[in-house]
Design an enzyme around this catalytic site. Structure first.
Site, PDB file in Angstrom:
ATOM      1  N   ASP A 209       8.779   0.372  -1.728  1.00 20.75           N
ATOM      2  CA  ASP A 209       7.804   0.634  -2.791  1.00 20.75           C
ATOM      3  C   ASP A 209       6.989   1.920  -2.708  1.00 20.75           C
ATOM      4  O   ASP A 209       6.893   2.665  -3.648  1.00 20.75           O
ATOM      5  CB  ASP A 209       6.799  -0.527  -2.854  1.00 20.75           C
ATOM      6  CG  ASP A 209       7.482  -1.867  -3.061  1.00 20.75           C
ATOM      7  OD1 ASP A 209       8.710  -1.938  -2.915  1.00 20.75           O
ATOM      8  OD2 ASP A 209       6.780  -2.841  -3.352  1.00 20.75           O
TER       9      ASP A 209
ATOM     10  N   GLU B  35       5.729  -8.101   8.897  1.00 23.88           N
ATOM     11  CA  GLU B  35       6.392  -7.507   7.729  1.00 23.88           C
ATOM     12  C   GLU B  35       6.915  -6.112   8.106  1.00 23.88           C
ATOM     13  O   GLU B  35       8.017  -5.730   7.755  1.00 23.88           O
ATOM     14  CB  GLU B  35       5.367  -7.423   6.593  1.00 23.88           C
ATOM     15  CG  GLU B  35       5.932  -6.909   5.287  1.00 23.88           C
ATOM     16  CD  GLU B  35       4.852  -6.792   4.207  1.00 23.88           C
ATOM     17  OE1 GLU B  35       3.658  -7.029   4.520  1.00 23.88           O
ATOM     18  OE2 GLU B  35       5.205  -6.455   3.073  1.00 23.88           O
TER      19      GLU B  35
HETATM   20  C1  2M8 Z   1       7.032  -5.588  -1.207  1.00 30.52           C
HETATM   21  O1  2M8 Z   1       6.928  -5.491  -2.634  1.00 30.52           O
HETATM   22  C2  2M8 Z   1       5.969  -6.215  -3.432  1.00 30.52           C
HETATM   23  C3  2M8 Z   1       6.245  -5.872  -4.896  1.00 30.52           C
HETATM   24  O2  2M8 Z   1       7.526  -6.253  -5.238  1.00 30.52           O
HETATM   25  C4  2M8 Z   1       4.527  -5.911  -3.169  1.00 30.52           C
HETATM   26  O3  2M8 Z   1       4.212  -4.942  -2.470  1.00 30.52           O
HETATM   27  O4  2M8 Z   1       3.691  -6.648  -3.708  1.00 30.52           O
HETATM   28  C5  2M8 Z   1       8.242  -4.739  -0.790  1.00 30.52           C
HETATM   29  O5  2M8 Z   1       8.286  -4.565   0.601  1.00 30.52           O
HETATM   30  C6  2M8 Z   1       9.544  -5.376  -1.302  1.00 30.52           C
HETATM   31  O6  2M8 Z   1      10.659  -4.679  -0.828  1.00 30.52           O
HETATM   32  C7  2M8 Z   1       9.610  -6.844  -0.877  1.00 30.52           C
HETATM   33  O7  2M8 Z   1      10.746  -7.434  -1.482  1.00 30.52           O
HETATM   34  C8  2M8 Z   1       8.351  -7.611  -1.263  1.00 30.52           C
HETATM   35  C9  2M8 Z   1       8.322  -9.026  -0.673  1.00 30.52           C
HETATM   36  O8  2M8 Z   1       8.615  -9.009   0.702  1.00 30.52           O
HETATM   37  O9  2M8 Z   1       7.189  -6.929  -0.788  1.00 30.52           O
END
Ligand code: 2M8
Length: 454
Positions: free
Chosen positions: A183, A423
């Site tokens: 992101d 994470e």
């Molecule tokens: C992160 O993305 C979400 C938005 O989709 C967020 O930041 O709220 C990213 O690391 C994405 O790649 C990942 O799929 C998601 C959930 O782990 O978190």
């Protein structure tokens, strides 16, 4: 300590890690899908679920397949697999279904449950093939369900090859940094800076509530841009044709494209095992080949020896920045005879072999690159899933020694008492960042541990 004692200790430490990883997946289990993290991500996310299915497959094949089946139940009529399927019981996440308004503006979108209007990298066929392989080994009990899933995977790939590549460049377009999965990467800094932010309805962020140190998450200015792009997509009713005409952010994403190539190979294997028509395999092969050529022709950069993204709002200009995405040609079977060079690059001084790193892990961004930040979201720290993708590809392509070093580096990090299936991780110290108990980290840990005996 004798060699035998040392190896018994390693086996027992990995056994404990595996038990703990399973506990994380069970803790995040929503019944028929798994949330990526206990608080920060309370819904189902597309590529997270694919990795989760890969980890679950060793312990509960049926449940692993349910993870994919649930996701594909929310596939849009045009074939896209949404990046989030909203859990109606979870309200503490922003932007939620109202902000996306998908089924209000598009007939292609499902409304029960609601979804977002974006996509994420197509890792799903890799997961389906893994489930199929393990099912073959355990007596083929899931074949008819895999047969039901297969056409949905085909239509997902067709959407990517057509809706997301109208120019036929062999590269997948993304409309929002969230589609890339990486992101907040510096990959998007230049194209995002050209986006003029208009009026955004008022909003309150929830992510910073769950991560104590706000500097580990995107800044407010970045968040405004993300939400503005959502407003623009909504205005285009999430229709690819309109988006291609009007949307301010269209990038040919190299990593997404390379994952698509690998997924096309995996889907050919599944197709062949399930006895599907030859014409499907021809189609999948042609998408794989087109991507190989697309990366070679448009994104491979001899100077940096990386694959770069193309900014379609700037005539396809390459975005020059050194991130983990640049290593993605390792995912492409038979890429230009250049796989050995990329493998060296993965394990070299800009990435996993960096002298300042505590463990041999691939960082999200090379230290020193413009936009690099050691602890910030996708701007420096290491994501185990990206490491898994590159490890898996190196192994598939016969680079077993390098793959083993990368696997070991990641396991050493995850075995640290404070790692807690983070994470992401700070590379210099191994410190856990973002959320703890992240499902996909637990899932790839299981695969790394299981792979010792394969
Ligand atoms: C992160 O993305 C979400 C938005 O989709 C967020 O930041 O709220 C990213 O690391 C994405 O790649 C990942 O799929 C998601 C959930 O782990 O978190």
């Amino acid at each position: 300590m004798t060699t035998q004692n040392a190896s018994t200790n390693v086996t027992s430490a990995l056994g404990k890690l595996q038990t703990a990883a399973l506990r994380v997946l069970r803790g995040n289990d929503l019944g028929r899908s798994t949330k990526p993290a206990p608080q920060l991500y309370p819904h189902q996310w597309s590529w997270d679920s694919a990795f989760i299915a890969i980890g679950l497959a060793y312990h509960d094949l049926d449940r692993a397949l349910v993870e994919l089946e649930t996701l594909f139940q929310s596939q849009w009529k045009d074939g896209r697999v949404p990046h989030i399927v909203f859990n109606p019981d979870a309200v503490d996440y922003f932007p939620g279904p109202q902000r996306w308004a998908c089924s209000d503006v598009s007939d292609a979108a499902p409304s029960d449950p609601h979804t977002s209007g974006l996509i994420q990298p197509p890792v799903h066929a890799l997961a389906a093939w893994r489930i199929c392989e393990l099912d073959i080994a355990s007596g083929e009990k899931l074949q008819s369900r895999l047969r039901d899933l297969y056409p949905k995977l085909m239509s997902w790939h067709r959407y990517l090859a057509t809706g997301r590549d109208p120019e036929g460049m062999g590269l997948v377009s993304i409309y929002h940094p969230w589609e890339s999965g990486t992101d907040n990467s510096p990959r998007w800094d230049v194209p995002l800076s050209a986006v003029k932010v208009g009026e955004i309805p008022l909003y309150t962020r929830r992510d910073t509530k769950h991560v104590a140190d706000a500097s580990e998450r995107p800044t407010q200015a970045e968040y405004d841009r993300y939400l503005w792009l959502v407003e623009c997509l909504k205005k285009c009713r999430y229709e690819d044709e309109r988006i291609n005409k009007d949307h301010p952010f269209i990038i040919k994403d190299a990593l997404m494209s390379a994952i698509f190539a690998a997924a096309n190979r995996a889907l050919q294997r599944l197709s062949s095992h399930l006895g599907m028509p030859d014409s499907d395999r021809k189609q999948l092969q042609s998408w794989e080949e087109r991507t190989r050529q697309g990366i070679s022709k448009h994104s491979w950069d001899e100077k940096t020896r990386l694959a770069l993204d193309n900014d379609m709002r700037q005539g396809g200009t390459k975005i020059v920045v050194s991130t983990c995405a640049g290593l993605c040609p390792i995912l492409i079977p038979e890429f230009n005879d250049g796989l050995a060079t990329i493998c060296e690059r993965i394990m070299g001084g800009d990435f996993a072999g960096h002298q300042g790193f505590k463990f041999a892990v691939v960082p999200s961004t090379t230290p020193g690159t413009p936009g690099y930040k050691e602890r910030a979201y996708w701007r420096g720290p290491s994501w185990p899933v990206i490491n898994w993708l590159y490890w898996h590809a190196m192994r598939e392509h016969g680079f077993t020694r390098q793959a083993e070093r990368l696997r070991q580096g990641n396991l050493d990090l995850l075995l640290e008492p404070e790692a807690k299936f983070g994470e992401y991780f700070q590379c210099s110290s191994g410190q856990q960042l973002g959320s703890a108990d992240q499902s996909w980290t637990a899932a790839v840990a299981i695969d790394w541990i299981e792979s010792r005996s394969r």
